[in-house]
Design an enzyme around this catalytic site. Sequence first.
Site, PDB file in Angstrom:
ATOM      1  N   ALA A 171      -6.885   7.779  20.002  1.00 14.13           N
ATOM      2  CA  ALA A 171      -7.244   7.121  18.783  1.00 14.13           C
ATOM      3  C   ALA A 171      -8.215   5.728  19.168  1.00 14.13           C
ATOM      4  O   ALA A 171      -9.239   5.527  18.324  1.00 14.13           O
ATOM      5  CB  ALA A 171      -6.158   6.501  18.098  1.00 14.13           C
TER       6      ALA A 171
ATOM      7  N   PHE B 106      12.267  15.575  10.395  1.00 11.55           N
ATOM      8  CA  PHE B 106      11.176  14.574  10.438  1.00 11.55           C
ATOM      9  C   PHE B 106      11.337  13.575  11.630  1.00 11.55           C
ATOM     10  O   PHE B 106      10.486  13.494  12.548  1.00 11.55           O
ATOM     11  CB  PHE B 106      10.531  14.082   9.018  1.00 11.55           C
ATOM     12  CG  PHE B 106       9.441  13.882   9.148  1.00 11.55           C
ATOM     13  CD1 PHE B 106       8.221  14.610   9.741  1.00 11.55           C
ATOM     14  CD2 PHE B 106       8.809  12.553   8.755  1.00 11.55           C
ATOM     15  CE1 PHE B 106       6.758  13.965   9.644  1.00 11.55           C
ATOM     16  CE2 PHE B 106       7.494  12.110   8.678  1.00 11.55           C
ATOM     17  CZ  PHE B 106       6.589  13.086   9.241  1.00 11.55           C
TER      18      PHE B 106
ATOM     19  N   THR C  15      -3.534  11.181   3.934  1.00 14.05           N
ATOM     20  CA  THR C  15      -3.414  11.820   5.103  1.00 14.05           C
ATOM     21  C   THR C  15      -4.478  12.843   5.601  1.00 14.05           C
ATOM     22  O   THR C  15      -5.052  13.446   4.372  1.00 14.05           O
ATOM     23  CB  THR C  15      -2.043  12.355   5.603  1.00 14.05           C
ATOM     24  OG1 THR C  15      -1.845  13.291   4.682  1.00 14.05           O
ATOM     25  CG2 THR C  15      -1.001  11.412   5.408  1.00 14.05           C
TER      26      THR C  15
ATOM     27  N   TYR D 284       3.869   1.898  16.930  1.00  5.61           N
ATOM     28  CA  TYR D 284       5.062   2.630  17.186  1.00  5.61           C
ATOM     29  C   TYR D 284       6.168   1.764  17.831  1.00  5.61           C
ATOM     30  O   TYR D 284       6.225   1.470  19.103  1.00  5.61           O
ATOM     31  CB  TYR D 284       4.933   4.021  18.180  1.00  5.61           C
ATOM     32  CG  TYR D 284       3.768   4.967  17.354  1.00  5.61           C
ATOM     33  CD1 TYR D 284       4.264   5.878  16.762  1.00  5.61           C
ATOM     34  CD2 TYR D 284       2.550   4.884  17.921  1.00  5.61           C
ATOM     35  CE1 TYR D 284       3.612   6.759  16.167  1.00  5.61           C
ATOM     36  CE2 TYR D 284       1.617   5.619  17.178  1.00  5.61           C
ATOM     37  CZ  TYR D 284       2.161   6.734  16.388  1.00  5.61           C
ATOM     38  OH  TYR D 284       1.269   7.468  15.876  1.00  5.61           O
TER      39      TYR D 284
ATOM     40  N   ARG E 207      -5.246   9.513  16.459  1.00  5.85           N
ATOM     41  CA  ARG E 207      -5.484  10.955  17.229  1.00  5.85           C
ATOM     42  C   ARG E 207      -5.166  12.155  16.367  1.00  5.85           C
ATOM     43  O   ARG E 207      -5.964  12.904  16.687  1.00  5.85           O
ATOM     44  CB  ARG E 207      -4.742  10.754  18.354  1.00  5.85           C
ATOM     45  CG  ARG E 207      -4.941  11.924  19.313  1.00  5.85           C
ATOM     46  CD  ARG E 207      -3.786  12.083  20.593  1.00  5.85           C
ATOM     47  NE  ARG E 207      -2.731  12.494  19.979  1.00  5.85           N
ATOM     48  CZ  ARG E 207      -1.619  12.835  20.641  1.00  5.85           C
ATOM     49  NH1 ARG E 207      -1.640  12.541  21.925  1.00  5.85           N
ATOM     50  NH2 ARG E 207      -0.378  13.403  20.185  1.00  5.85           N
TER      51      ARG E 207
ATOM     52  N   GLN F 169       4.719   3.498  12.556  1.00  5.99           N
ATOM     53  CA  GLN F 169       5.638   4.702  12.077  1.00  5.99           C
ATOM     54  C   GLN F 169       6.617   4.058  11.322  1.00  5.99           C
ATOM     55  O   GLN F 169       7.140   2.842  11.679  1.00  5.99           O
ATOM     56  CB  GLN F 169       5.994   5.344  13.497  1.00  5.99           C
ATOM     57  CG  GLN F 169       6.776   6.764  13.530  1.00  5.99           C
ATOM     58  CD  GLN F 169       6.132   7.538  12.502  1.00  5.99           C
ATOM     59  OE1 GLN F 169       6.172   7.474  11.103  1.00  5.99           O
ATOM     60  NE2 GLN F 169       5.396   8.685  13.102  1.00  5.99           N
TER      61      GLN F 169
ATOM     62  N   HIS G 233       3.875  -0.839   3.779  1.00  4.82           N
ATOM     63  CA  HIS G 233       2.960   0.403   3.452  1.00  4.82           C
ATOM     64  C   HIS G 233       4.131   1.569   3.268  1.00  4.82           C
ATOM     65  O   HIS G 233       4.726   1.769   4.197  1.00  4.82           O
ATOM     66  CB  HIS G 233       2.117   0.836   4.761  1.00  4.82           C
ATOM     67  CG  HIS G 233       1.347   2.072   4.614  1.00  4.82           C
ATOM     68  ND1 HIS G 233       0.248   1.943   4.023  1.00  4.82           N
ATOM     69  CD2 HIS G 233       1.608   3.345   5.053  1.00  4.82           C
ATOM     70  CE1 HIS G 233      -0.383   3.390   4.043  1.00  4.82           C
ATOM     71  NE2 HIS G 233       0.750   4.147   4.548  1.00  4.82           N
TER      72      HIS G 233
ATOM     73  N   HIS H  60      -7.235   8.665   5.965  1.00  2.00           N
ATOM     74  CA  HIS H  60      -6.836   9.030   7.251  1.00  2.00           C
ATOM     75  C   HIS H  60      -7.841   9.652   8.006  1.00  2.00           C
ATOM     76  O   HIS H  60      -8.487  10.777   7.295  1.00  2.00           O
ATOM     77  CB  HIS H  60      -5.584   9.566   7.531  1.00  2.00           C
ATOM     78  CG  HIS H  60      -4.314   8.767   6.836  1.00  2.00           C
ATOM     79  ND1 HIS H  60      -3.075   8.845   7.421  1.00  2.00           N
ATOM     80  CD2 HIS H  60      -4.469   7.803   5.880  1.00  2.00           C
ATOM     81  CE1 HIS H  60      -2.567   8.125   6.682  1.00  2.00           C
ATOM     82  NE2 HIS H  60      -3.128   7.419   5.930  1.00  2.00           N
TER      83      HIS H  60
ATOM     84  N   ALA I  81      -5.061  17.239  11.320  1.00  2.00           N
ATOM     85  CA  ALA I  81      -5.733  17.294  12.518  1.00  2.00           C
ATOM     86  C   ALA I  81      -6.584  18.610  12.602  1.00  2.00           C
ATOM     87  O   ALA I  81      -5.972  19.476  12.253  1.00  2.00           O
ATOM     88  CB  ALA I  81      -4.764  17.089  13.492  1.00  2.00           C
TER      89      ALA I  81
ATOM     90  N   SER J 157       0.852  -1.080   0.131  1.00  2.00           N
ATOM     91  CA  SER J 157      -0.016   0.154  -0.002  1.00  2.00           C
ATOM     92  C   SER J 157       0.875   1.346  -0.021  1.00  2.00           C
ATOM     93  O   SER J 157       2.103   1.038   0.204  1.00  2.00           O
ATOM     94  CB  SER J 157      -0.865  -0.065   1.157  1.00  2.00           C
ATOM     95  OG  SER J 157      -0.248  -0.199   2.229  1.00  2.00           O
TER      96      SER J 157
ATOM     97  N   HIS K 219       5.822   5.961  20.744  1.00  2.00           N
ATOM     98  CA  HIS K 219       5.223   7.244  20.646  1.00  2.00           C
ATOM     99  C   HIS K 219       6.114   8.311  21.239  1.00  2.00           C
ATOM    100  O   HIS K 219       6.447   8.277  22.630  1.00  2.00           O
ATOM    101  CB  HIS K 219       3.776   7.287  20.808  1.00  2.00           C
ATOM    102  CG  HIS K 219       3.143   8.515  20.319  1.00  2.00           C
ATOM    103  ND1 HIS K 219       3.221   9.683  21.095  1.00  2.00           N
ATOM    104  CD2 HIS K 219       2.848   8.853  19.179  1.00  2.00           C
ATOM    105  CE1 HIS K 219       2.541  10.837  20.571  1.00  2.00           C
ATOM    106  NE2 HIS K 219       2.261  10.299  19.362  1.00  2.00           N
TER     107      HIS K 219
ATOM    108  N   ASP L 286      -2.142  15.119  15.505  1.00  2.00           N
ATOM    109  CA  ASP L 286      -1.430  16.274  16.297  1.00  2.00           C
ATOM    110  C   ASP L 286      -1.639  17.518  15.797  1.00  2.00           C
ATOM    111  O   ASP L 286      -1.675  17.859  14.642  1.00  2.00           O
ATOM    112  CB  ASP L 286       0.065  15.927  15.573  1.00  2.00           C
ATOM    113  CG  ASP L 286       0.655  14.833  16.291  1.00  2.00           C
ATOM    114  OD1 ASP L 286       0.488  14.583  17.534  1.00  2.00           O
ATOM    115  OD2 ASP L 286       1.581  14.110  15.666  1.00  2.00           O
TER     116      ASP L 286
ATOM    117  N   GLU M  10       0.973   5.562   0.696  1.00  2.00           N
ATOM    118  CA  GLU M  10       0.456   6.740   1.231  1.00  2.00           C
ATOM    119  C   GLU M  10       0.787   7.920   0.621  1.00  2.00           C
ATOM    120  O   GLU M  10       1.857   8.179   0.379  1.00  2.00           O
ATOM    121  CB  GLU M  10       0.849   6.857   2.799  1.00  2.00           C
ATOM    122  CG  GLU M  10       0.266   8.127   3.629  1.00  2.00           C
ATOM    123  CD  GLU M  10       0.619   7.960   5.148  1.00  2.00           C
ATOM    124  OE1 GLU M  10       0.456   6.779   5.621  1.00  2.00           O
ATOM    125  OE2 GLU M  10       1.228   8.840   5.671  1.00  2.00           O
TER     126      GLU M  10
END
Length: 274
Positions: A113, A206, A38, A135, A96, A166, A256, A66, A41, A5, A139, A98, A7
Site C-alpha cells: 500500500a 471472517f 470496497t 491493524y 494493497r 481493521q 467508521h 477503495h 483486488a 463514515s 496484519h 488480497d 462502508e
Amino acid sequence: MTTLSFEFFPTKTDEGTEKLLAVRDKLAAYNPEFFSVTYGAGGSTRDRTYSIVKSIQERGIAAAPHLSCVGDRTADLRDILNEYQALGINRIVALRGDLPSGSGLASSELRFANELVEFIRNETGDHFTLEVAAYPEMHPQATNFEADVNNFVRKVKAGANSAITQYFFNADSYFRFVERVEAMGVDIPIIPGIMPITNYSKLARFSDSCGAEIPRWIRKQLEAYGDDSASIVKFGEEVVTDMCRRLLDGGAPGLHFYTLNQAEPSLAVWKNLV
Ligand code: FAD
C-alpha cells in the site's frame, strides 16, 4: 468533532443495488463524512465499485472508493484515478488488496500500500485525501507487530492523510496501537473500523481470515445463544456500543462502520452513542 463514515461493498444484481441505495438514503440522514465502497483486488469489481460510487456522489454525499494495487497494472490504476477525478471524487482508501491465495503478488507492479500511496501522490499531487488501513491487532501476514507498525508508518510517510482500522473488539488494542505510532511521529487521525455483531458463524469465519480477535467471553456468549438471533443481535449491540463509547471517551476521532450493506446494525450502535 466525531466523524462518522460507512462502508459498502459493490452489489452484484439490480435488486441488490436498489436495496443498497435505500440503505444509503437511510444512513445519509445521519450526515456521514463519507461512504466508502470496497474494490475487488485485481480490478474484479472495477465497474461495480465505480457505479455505486457514482450513485453516492449523485446523492450529494462524498464517496470514497477503495483502490487496491496488487494485481492491477499501473496503467489501469491511472485510468481509474482519472475517472474518479472527473467524477469529482476527492477521497480514496488506498490498499494493497488480497488476491486469492496470494497469487499475483510477486508479479504486481505495486506490491504494498505504501507504493500505491506514493503512486497516487505522484500522479495526482494533493488532489485526493488518502486513507490507509491500520491493524491494531497486527496484519495476519506480518512477521511481527513491530514490522507491521513500521510498515504502517511507511504508508503514512508516503502521504496518507488518515487511517481506518481493521475491526477489533478490544478497545485497548486500538489505544496501544495509536500510542505506539504517535510515539513514532504519526499525527494523522486513526479512525476505528467498527463491525456490528449480527451473526456469529459468519463473524467467526471472517475474523479468522482477517486476523481480528473475538475475545473469549464474547465468543462463548455468542456460541451459547445458538440459533437465537434476536439475543445475538441484542448482545452484539450492547458489546459494540460499550466499546465505541470507550473509544470515543478515550479520544478516538470518529467511527467508521463496516455496514455489510445494512443500515440497522450500525445505526442501532450510533443512536446509542449520540
Ligand atoms: P499493506 O499496508 O501493504 O500491508 C500488507 C502486509 O505487508 C502487512 O503484513 C505489512 O506489514 C506488510 N508490508 C507493508 N508494506 C511493506 C513493505 N514495503 N515491505 C514489506 N512488507 C510490507 N481489501 C480489498 O481487496 N478491497 C478492499 O476494498 C479492502 N478494503 C479494506 C478497508 C480497510 C479499512 C481495511 C482495514 C482492509 C481492507 N481490505 C480490502 C483488506 C486489505 O486489502 C488486506 O488486509 C490486505 O492484506 C492488506 O492491505 P493493506 O493496504 O493494509 O496492505
